[in-house]
Design an enzyme around this catalytic site. Structure first.
Site, mmCIF file in Angstrom:
data_model
loop_
_atom_site.group_PDB
_atom_site.id
_atom_site.type_symbol
_atom_site.label_atom_id
_atom_site.label_comp_id
_atom_site.label_asym_id
_atom_site.label_seq_id
_atom_site.Cartn_x
_atom_site.Cartn_y
_atom_site.Cartn_z
ATOM 1 C CE LYS A 53 -3.784 -2.393 2.282
ATOM 2 N NZ LYS A 53 -4.498 -2.717 3.528
ATOM 3 C CD GLN A 97 -3.133 -4.476 6.557
ATOM 4 O OE1 GLN A 97 -3.041 -3.492 5.833
ATOM 5 N NE2 GLN A 97 -3.800 -5.554 6.199
ATOM 6 C CG ASP A 120 -9.346 0.356 5.066
ATOM 7 O OD1 ASP A 120 -9.111 0.212 3.844
ATOM 8 O OD2 ASP A 120 -8.617 -0.108 5.958
#
Ligand code: NAP
Length: 299
Positions: A53, A97, A120
């Protein structure tokens, strides 16, 4: 023989668009969008996702930082870190994460992120906005699947989409997205308690598998000419492979590709789209913070 939906190529296109838009944003006098990624513990798969990422962010001109904490970090310490990032005007997007160590409640952490920094799209405000059809952050994997369909010229309006899987990350938000006005699919959602799954999947014009079971969707479950999107990423042992394993999807690709009209491969299908859409969400986060309003998603 099905046409391949090339997620790698389509993701490269999305990343190129984000890169051009970031450059224009910076040329207009703004600082580069800034993504903060939180990684707790030393799970190698998580570390590798985070590297993927942040590298992809750098390639499109998005500044990123990885805050890597020891696995013993307490929930209170992590919440304090999120509060700090929430208040930091130089941070546009915050990503935690997953999975987190077992002593930390992931919902409590994800709910603490300011919705306008929640790239997200897992915060209840963004999930609620998606449900209501209002602009907000859409989780990257479902948004990436919609881009794959759109950019492959696949019609969704009036089609029967069957989503197998109801997780909060993939199946559920994807089903809601497919129902949106403008996308206009008729949606069936299946899960582990669904009776006679094959009878439903056989009716799908668009079949999406997000189950986490290697090659679970077999050719007899798929209608001739259907569009098949395989979200699954499963490791199966393969002594012939240098790593001792290889990645396969939730769909029996060899057999299903003989029958389907369109199909995504694994790897190289949905996976690359997830990162590309995360970058796009980060760009939107920077832009909407500047204007203090939610920017409508072009979906
Ligand atoms: N390509 C990407 O970027 C990306 C992103 C995220 C996830 N993934 C992959 O996608 C897969 C799904 O991920 P996830 O996070 O959604 O998984 P998850 O949270 O484990 O959810 C799996 C879903 O599949 C359902 N299911 C499991 N076995 C089933 C069966 N035999 N028949 C019908 N439904 C079944 C489960 O039903 P219940 O709800 O009844 O348990 C659940 O809703 C995994 O392989 C994951 O690695 C890929």
């Amino acid at each position: 023989m099905a046409q391949l939906i090339d997620g790698k190529a389509i993701a490269a296109q999305v990343r190129a668009e984000v890169k051009a838009e970031v450059a224009a944003w910076v040329a207009a006098g703004h600082r580069a969008p800034h993504l903060a990624v939180i990684l707790v513990g030393d799970n190698p798969a998580s570390a590798s996702y985070v590297r993927g990422k942040t590298q992809a962010a750098a390639e499109v001109g998005i500044a990123s930082e990885t805050l890597h904490f020891d696995t013993h970090l307490t929930e209170a310490e992590l919440l304090a870190e999120i509060e700090r990032l929430n208040a930091d005007e130089s941070v546009d997007g915050i990503l935690v994460q997953l999975p987190l160590p077992a002593h930390i409640n992931p919902s409590r952490i994800l709910h603490a992120i300011r919705p306008e920094k929640d790239v997200d799209g897992f915060h209840p405000v963004n999930a609620g906005r998606l449900l209501l059809g209002e602009p907000g952050f859409v989780p990257a994997t479902p948004a990436g699947i919609l881009e794959l369909l759109r950019r492959s010229g696949i019609e969704t309006a009036g089609k029967h989409a069957v989503v197998v899987g109801r997780s909060n990350i993939v199946g559920r938000p994807l089903a809601v997205l497919l129902l949106q006005r403008g996308i206009d699919a008729t949606v069936t959602v299946c899960h582990s308690r669904t009776s006679n799954l094959a009878a439903l999947t056989q009716q799908a014009d668009i079949l999406i598998a997000a189950i986490g079971q290697p090659r679970y969707i077999t050719a007899d479950m798929v209608r001739d000419g259907a569009v098949v999107i395989d979200v699954g990423i499963n490791r199966v042992e393969d002594p012939a492979h240098p790593r001792g394993y290889r990645l396969v999807g939730d769909v029996d690709f060899e057999a299903v590709s003989q029958k389907a009209g369109w199909i995504t491969p694994v790897p190289g299908g949905v996976g690359p789209m997830t990162i590309a859409l995360l970058l796009r969400n980060t760009l939107y986060a920077a832009q909407q913070r500047y204007t203090y309003t939610y920017k409508a998603r072009p979906l």
